[in-house]
Design an enzyme around this catalytic site. Structure first.
Site, PDB file in Angstrom:
ATOM      1  N   LYS A   1     -45.613  -3.102  63.723  1.00  0.00           N
ATOM      2  CA  LYS A   1     -45.366  -1.978  64.623  1.00  0.00           C
ATOM      3  C   LYS A   1     -43.861  -1.779  64.735  1.00  0.00           C
ATOM      4  O   LYS A   1     -43.120  -2.710  65.102  1.00  0.00           O
ATOM      5  CB  LYS A   1     -45.949  -2.266  66.018  1.00  0.00           C
TER       6      LYS A   1
ATOM      7  N   TRP B   1     -50.523   3.823  59.843  1.00  0.00           N
ATOM      8  CA  TRP B   1     -51.448   4.376  60.849  1.00  0.00           C
ATOM      9  C   TRP B   1     -50.634   5.225  61.806  1.00  0.00           C
ATOM     10  O   TRP B   1     -49.585   4.793  62.290  1.00  0.00           O
ATOM     11  CB  TRP B   1     -52.142   3.249  61.614  1.00  0.00           C
TER      12      TRP B   1
ATOM     13  N   ASP C   1     -60.344  -6.068  62.661  1.00  0.00           N
ATOM     14  CA  ASP C   1     -59.300  -6.364  63.651  1.00  0.00           C
ATOM     15  C   ASP C   1     -59.905  -6.861  64.966  1.00  0.00           C
ATOM     16  O   ASP C   1     -60.575  -6.104  65.679  1.00  0.00           O
ATOM     17  CB  ASP C   1     -58.477  -5.088  63.895  1.00  0.00           C
TER      18      ASP C   1
ATOM     19  N   GLU D   1     -57.753  -9.380  60.746  1.00  0.00           N
ATOM     20  CA  GLU D   1     -56.504  -9.063  61.462  1.00  0.00           C
ATOM     21  C   GLU D   1     -56.529  -9.601  62.884  1.00  0.00           C
ATOM     22  O   GLU D   1     -57.492  -9.370  63.623  1.00  0.00           O
ATOM     23  CB  GLU D   1     -56.318  -7.535  61.465  1.00  0.00           C
TER      24      GLU D   1
ATOM     25  N   ASP E   1     -50.847  -9.255  63.667  1.00  0.00           N
ATOM     26  CA  ASP E   1     -50.367  -7.982  64.212  1.00  0.00           C
ATOM     27  C   ASP E   1     -49.640  -8.268  65.530  1.00  0.00           C
ATOM     28  O   ASP E   1     -48.416  -8.486  65.548  1.00  0.00           O
ATOM     29  CB  ASP E   1     -51.554  -7.015  64.378  1.00  0.00           C
TER      30      ASP E   1
ATOM     31  N   LYS F   1     -62.600  -2.264  64.235  1.00  0.00           N
ATOM     32  CA  LYS F   1     -62.330  -3.039  65.455  1.00  0.00           C
ATOM     33  C   LYS F   1     -63.575  -3.820  65.871  1.00  0.00           C
ATOM     34  O   LYS F   1     -64.693  -3.277  65.879  1.00  0.00           O
ATOM     35  CB  LYS F   1     -61.961  -2.098  66.611  1.00  0.00           C
TER      36      LYS F   1
HETATM   37  C1  0XW Z   1     -54.776   0.576  64.958  1.00  0.00           C
HETATM   38  N1  0XW Z   1     -53.581   0.378  65.741  1.00  0.00           N
HETATM   39  C2  0XW Z   1     -52.425   0.587  64.886  1.00  0.00           C
HETATM   40  C3  0XW Z   1     -53.603   1.399  66.870  1.00  0.00           C
HETATM   41  C4  0XW Z   1     -53.663   0.675  68.185  1.00  0.00           C
HETATM   42  O1  0XW Z   1     -52.410   0.606  68.752  1.00  0.00           O
HETATM   43  C5  0XW Z   1     -54.125  -0.694  67.824  1.00  0.00           C
HETATM   44  C6  0XW Z   1     -53.474  -0.924  66.490  1.00  0.00           C
HETATM   45  C7  0XW Z   1     -53.871  -2.219  65.836  1.00  0.00           C
HETATM   46  O2  0XW Z   1     -53.865  -2.359  64.614  1.00  0.00           O
HETATM   47  O3  0XW Z   1     -54.138  -3.194  66.545  1.00  0.00           O
HETATM   48 MG    MG Z   2     -54.176  -4.580  64.770  1.00  0.00          MG
END
Ligand code: 0XW
Ligand code: MG
Length: 368
Positions: free
Chosen positions: A266, A321, A194, A219, A242, A165
């Site tokens: 997601k 994840w 990300d 990302e 994403d 991140k």
């Molecule tokens: C890593 N994640 C899957 C968990 C958080 O919700 C953020 C997300 C992402 O990839 O942004």
């Molecule tokens: Mg992401």
């Protein structure tokens, strides 16, 4: 088989460690998950879950999920559950959009159907290609040294992929973080960087140039799909979307405009597992890699992600994840979904293969 009762539970999931889960877009400490229990006239119980990672990450929030469920649930009592397509229409006829709440119903209906047919959900999604799927480790926005140390540890623990991140701070810190992680892990893990919507187009271009020789997927660097579109042809790194994949049409648009080289998907954002099979198949046509995640949640969401993950062609699969590394405990202490050596076993039991312990959930917050 008909739906007799729907119970709604609220479960608070604190982030382990005290400092929260820090992304460019938000730092969350306590997540509010909504669980659905669908009870049939044959005594089967199917479970669904939706858990936005706070109200800022994407246009979802916990109270919105429960309000949407309140609109939908009364119309489902007495409905037949054997046809997923018919019941999805009943759901859509009660409420326009709000796919993240509808996803909890979709998962629960698949759980019921799997149990009644005696097959795992992966079979209802086209069939598993593997019985063990890779996961990936997601760091929080932190110092370059600390992030590199965690990255090296997680690679040693067996994770084949890392998501680093960045964003919401000086470019210098972000560039140093990417370099330090690369020095620490090299080719031992695939890397995604990300930005969680936190960079401007200009900053994304600078970071790209200043990390030119490091192989990573970039990302969701910027906020909108339009900003991402302006990056096309100007970056050396592949770009994954994403947060912008808000529904099936957004994915179709990104693929047809050729502005995404892969995706972080997601399950709840896209409206559930049934809808995820559509994006999985669209990505297969263009050989696009993707994840099968959710933003947050416990064993129910984790099981849902893993069932879908097992049906994705492994060479394009970027990992499932789940929130396990950041939360304590499990809804299902008997058959929890766990990461071992950076991988997760696909449940072979009928339906989802997880059953929350009633003690953990407490009383229902709503019953229809
Ligand atoms: C890593 N994640 C899957 C968990 C958080 O919700 C953020 C997300 C992402 O990839 O942004
Ligand atoms: Mg992401």
């Amino acid at each position: 088989m008909r739906i007799e009762v729907i119970n709604v539970y609220k479960c608070l999931l604190p982030v382990k460690g005290g400092s929260g889960y820090r992304m460019a877009s938000d730092n969350v400490q306590l997540l509010d998950s909504t669980l659905l229990e669908v009870v049939t006239d044959e005594g089967l119980k199917g479970w669904g879950e939706t858990c936005p990672v706070g109200p800022i990450y994407q246009p979802h929030h916990a109270l919105g999920a429960r309000a949407a469920i309140a609109e939908i649930a009364p119309g489902l009592i007495g409905q037949e559950v054997s046809s997923m397509r018919r019941i999805a229409k009943v759901v859509d006829d009660r409420l326009n959009r709000h796919g993240y709440a509808k996803a909890a119903f979709d998962i629960a209906f698949l759980d019921v159907l799997g149990q009644s047919l005696g097959v795992p959900i992966s079979s209802l999604l086209g069939g598993a290609l593997t019985d063990r799927v890779p996961s990936y480790y997601s760091t929080i926005v932190g110092t370059p040294e600390e992030t590199a140390r965690i990255a090296a540890d997680k690679v040693k623990a067996g994770y084949p992929r890392l998501q680093i991140k960045i964003g919401g701070r000086d470019l210098e810190q972000d560039v140093a973080t990417v370099h330090k992680v690369w020095e620490a892990v090299g080719y031992k893990a695939r890397i995604a960087v990300d930005g969680n919507r936190g960079l401007t187009v200009a900053t994304a271009m600078h970071l790209d140039r200043l990390c030119e020789s490091i192989p990573f997927a970039f990302e969701q660097p910027c906020n909108t799909m339009d900003e991402i579109a302006t990056l096309k042809g100007r970056l050396t790194h592949p770009v994954y979307l994403d947060e912008n994949t808000e529904d099936l049409n957004a994915v179709l648009r990104a693929i047809s405009l050729n502005i995404a080289d892969g995706f972080g998907f997601k399950v709840t954002r896209l409206g559930g597992l049934s809808k995820m099979t559509t994006v999985r198949d669209m990505c297969a046509i263009r050989s696009l890699p993707h994840t099968c995640d959710d933003a947050w949640g416990g064993d129910i969401i984790a099981a849902a992600c893993v069932h879908l993950a097992s049906t994705v062609e492994p060479r394009r699969f970027e990992g499932a994840w789940i929130a396990q590394e950041y939360i304590e405990g499990h809804y299902d202490p008997v058959n929890p979904i766990v990461i071992r050596d950076g991988h997760i076993e696909v449940p072979q039991r009928p339906g989802l293969g997880v059953k929350p312990d009633p003690e953990t959930l407490g009383a229902a917050v709503a019953t229809y």
